[in-house]
Write an enzyme that holds these catalytic residues in place. Sequence first.
Site, PDB file in Angstrom:
ATOM      1  N   GLU B  50      39.502  32.876  32.008  1.00 50.56           N
ATOM      2  CA  GLU B  50      38.561  31.923  32.620  1.00 50.56           C
ATOM      3  C   GLU B  50      38.048  30.876  31.637  1.00 50.56           C
ATOM      4  O   GLU B  50      37.768  29.744  32.010  1.00 50.56           O
ATOM      5  CB  GLU B  50      37.371  32.647  33.244  1.00 50.56           C
ATOM      6  CG  GLU B  50      37.675  33.325  34.569  1.00 50.56           C
ATOM      7  CD  GLU B  50      38.149  34.759  34.405  1.00 50.56           C
ATOM      8  OE1 GLU B  50      38.448  35.170  33.263  1.00 50.56           O
ATOM      9  OE2 GLU B  50      38.230  35.476  35.423  1.00 50.56           O
ATOM     10  N   PHE B 112      29.502  46.266  41.728  1.00 47.78           N
ATOM     11  CA  PHE B 112      30.715  46.045  40.946  1.00 47.78           C
ATOM     12  C   PHE B 112      30.916  44.545  40.719  1.00 47.78           C
ATOM     13  O   PHE B 112      30.813  43.750  41.639  1.00 47.78           O
ATOM     14  CB  PHE B 112      31.921  46.637  41.691  1.00 47.78           C
ATOM     15  CG  PHE B 112      33.224  46.378  40.997  1.00 47.78           C
ATOM     16  CD1 PHE B 112      33.476  46.923  39.747  1.00 47.78           C
ATOM     17  CD2 PHE B 112      34.174  45.556  41.575  1.00 47.78           C
ATOM     18  CE1 PHE B 112      34.672  46.664  39.088  1.00 47.78           C
ATOM     19  CE2 PHE B 112      35.375  45.299  40.927  1.00 47.78           C
ATOM     20  CZ  PHE B 112      35.622  45.843  39.676  1.00 47.78           C
ATOM     21  N   GLN B 113      31.192  44.172  39.501  1.00 41.89           N
ATOM     22  CA  GLN B 113      31.381  42.774  39.087  1.00 41.89           C
ATOM     23  C   GLN B 113      30.188  41.897  39.454  1.00 41.89           C
ATOM     24  O   GLN B 113      30.346  40.727  39.801  1.00 41.89           O
ATOM     25  CB  GLN B 113      32.695  42.199  39.649  1.00 41.89           C
ATOM     26  CG  GLN B 113      33.921  42.899  39.037  1.00 41.89           C
ATOM     27  CD  GLN B 113      35.211  42.149  39.246  1.00 41.89           C
ATOM     28  OE1 GLN B 113      35.387  41.482  40.263  1.00 41.89           O
ATOM     29  NE2 GLN B 113      36.131  42.268  38.290  1.00 41.89           N
ATOM     30  N   LYS B 162      29.849  36.373  48.348  1.00 44.35           N
ATOM     31  CA  LYS B 162      31.057  36.552  49.143  1.00 44.35           C
ATOM     32  C   LYS B 162      30.790  36.447  50.647  1.00 44.35           C
ATOM     33  O   LYS B 162      31.547  35.807  51.381  1.00 44.35           O
ATOM     34  CB  LYS B 162      31.688  37.912  48.823  1.00 44.35           C
ATOM     35  CG  LYS B 162      33.047  38.113  49.462  1.00 44.35           C
ATOM     36  CD  LYS B 162      33.739  39.353  48.923  1.00 44.35           C
ATOM     37  CE  LYS B 162      35.143  39.455  49.491  1.00 44.35           C
ATOM     38  NZ  LYS B 162      35.882  40.606  48.961  1.00 44.35           N
TER      39      LYS B 162
END
Lengths: 163, 569
Positions: B50, B112-113, B162
């Site tokens: 990234e 998570f993440q 998301k």
Amino acid sequence: MRHVISVLIENEAGALSRVSGLFSARGYNIESLTVAPTEDVSLSRMTIISTGSDDIIEQITKQLNKLIEVVKVVDLSEAAHVERELMLIKVRATGKDREELKRVADIFRGRIIDVTDSTYVIELTGNTSKLDSFVGAIDASLILETVRTGVCGIGRGDRILRL
Amino acid sequence: MLLTGAEIVVRCLAEEKVEYVFGYPGGAVLYLYDELFKQDAVRHVLVRHEQAALHAADAYSRSTDRVGVALVTSGPGVTNAITGIATAYMDSIPMVIISGQVPTAAIGQDAFQECDTVGITRPCVKHNFLVKDAKDIASTIKKAFYIAKTGRPGPVLVDIPKDITIAKAEYEYPKSVTMRSYNPIIKGHQGQIKKAVQLLLEAKRPMIYAGGGVILSDCSEQLTKLVRTLGAPCTNTLMGLGAYPATDKQFVGMLGMHGNYEANMAMQYCDVLIAVGARFDDRVIGNPADFARIARKIIHIDIDPSSISKRVKVDVPIVGNLPDVLDDILRLLDGSADRPDPEALGEWWKQIEEWRRRDCLKYKQSDEIIKPQFVIEKLWEVTKGDAFVTSDVGQHQMWAAQYYKFDKPRRWLNSGGLGTMGVGIPYGIGVQLAHPGSPVAVVTGEGSVQMNIQELSTCKQYRIPLKICSLNNRYLGMVRQWQEIIHGNRYSESYMDSLPDFPKLAEAYGHIGMRIEKPGDVEGALREAFKRKNDLVFLDFQVDQTENVYPMVMGGKGLTDMILSSEDL
């Protein structure tokens, strides 16, 4: 030099952290910071007490102005203004101290807003030095707890900070 | 029109005429990638890390006048991107970064993440947003582009959970933005501009000091006209190289820690200094107290008020957009019959020529061993001074800045502010995609190049024919130089042992590798490399291990306290 900086800022999540982050990232002093929405709830108003040379205060106001959500910045201490701070102080009030504490609170135009058989909560407003004086005027061993809001300030007369 | 959040994001990017998005997919951005897949207006470049996506988008912006765009996933996607964001922030590069975030309901749950993207990036972005409702996506992206490219430019991040990319909302792209809290100043104060012109006309020893702001605001033409009208010397900062043509006789070279002798001397001994889009930073003027030792009048033009009188007190501050302010100054100069006193100016130039005769960039040529400076000189010759040059960070960066004479803006790309090693190859990717067919050289070293070497794979995928010129001295050269000068030759961890065979490594990625060991082979190798227009060529120049960058102003010293060669040590 001590300065009173007033900031009008968009009332958005995270706005406060942008301001406090700026002060810590650039190593500026921050003695107190108060913030709450104004009569227009889309705007918050902050009062920041900071100390520093003229150069540093100039940088502080410039850097504050650079924050995207800041609408206006004014250094209130450049001209006549009033400052107030609120303190709530819980003291042990038993025996002869009960009367004495009430008397000192009256002298300072404080109000007792909570009473139990062994404690008072005294509410006091004024500028910082008045609150400090009150704390100094009572026996330190009687103080159970203090909480202060930090200073908020406003310009005198025609000096108006708004959109 | 009812669209999903992901559709809206991609539509917005197309609306902003985004040509390339540099990114890397992941869980939180799957819906966004699905939408990218379904269209072909916006092209995606898949990097290998990234950080490189950010650098490539940054370089795309630096070499054009457009906003670079990067797309990363939540958590590690963002933390990997931080170095790239901070690099762009320090050099005021307009960028928009879209980052995925865990679903709204999971925020704060240590999902998570998950990371606090808005919190982590806050100190290294111009502004950032967390979008909490799909209906806000379009207006937020519009604002992000507007904030990124107006005022003092900078990176703006938009964090999108998301679930917001799945949710539907009415889509309409706003035509314009108004923000009551953000109104950058464009026009300079006319009274101040008059004062500045007066000072410039009365100057006996005028000096023009131009920085990265000139490049960012595309006003090289106005700057050049100002320099010629006044007949004054001009210096460019590391970020400003190319703002004024380096081959012009009024150019006195780069200034600063490794600046030209004549540039630093003229900075110190001028009587009127006009700073244009530069910020008097520590690598440029050295010790500010020493700089202030000599009285001179300073005019400072900058779009960012906080850059003015930050390190150096100025006499005439002018806040405004550089092209507008320079136009106003030029108009006043054109309308005036006065010019700086030619006799005084003649004396000033006599002095400058005397300084120039010190020939501060001379170095001892060798028949046996390649001098790094020689490679850059040859690179300049072979490319006729017309290549895009990106560099990494260290000695090679300074040599590229000193010996490649940039005549045009936006041709020189390096990490001036943050000093990020590893930008070279990803910068090359961004530049080459923005300028297909143009020669792009990456000047690097064996240390820096290994910090993003994986991008050789990206270069293969997108057929990016960089010419990587690695000045391999087997040392972290700039560290070694300081250790030699300040730390009694104790080369603590600056020797690069166990280096890979770089030409073979390049070949493993499907490129061409060359090792050059003799000065006589340098030019031929460069010509051969640039002849191969469609191939990436990795040139591993084995250079003198002991060469230092001179002139040098030691940290904390005054600008004129220069070490000109190892004999001065």
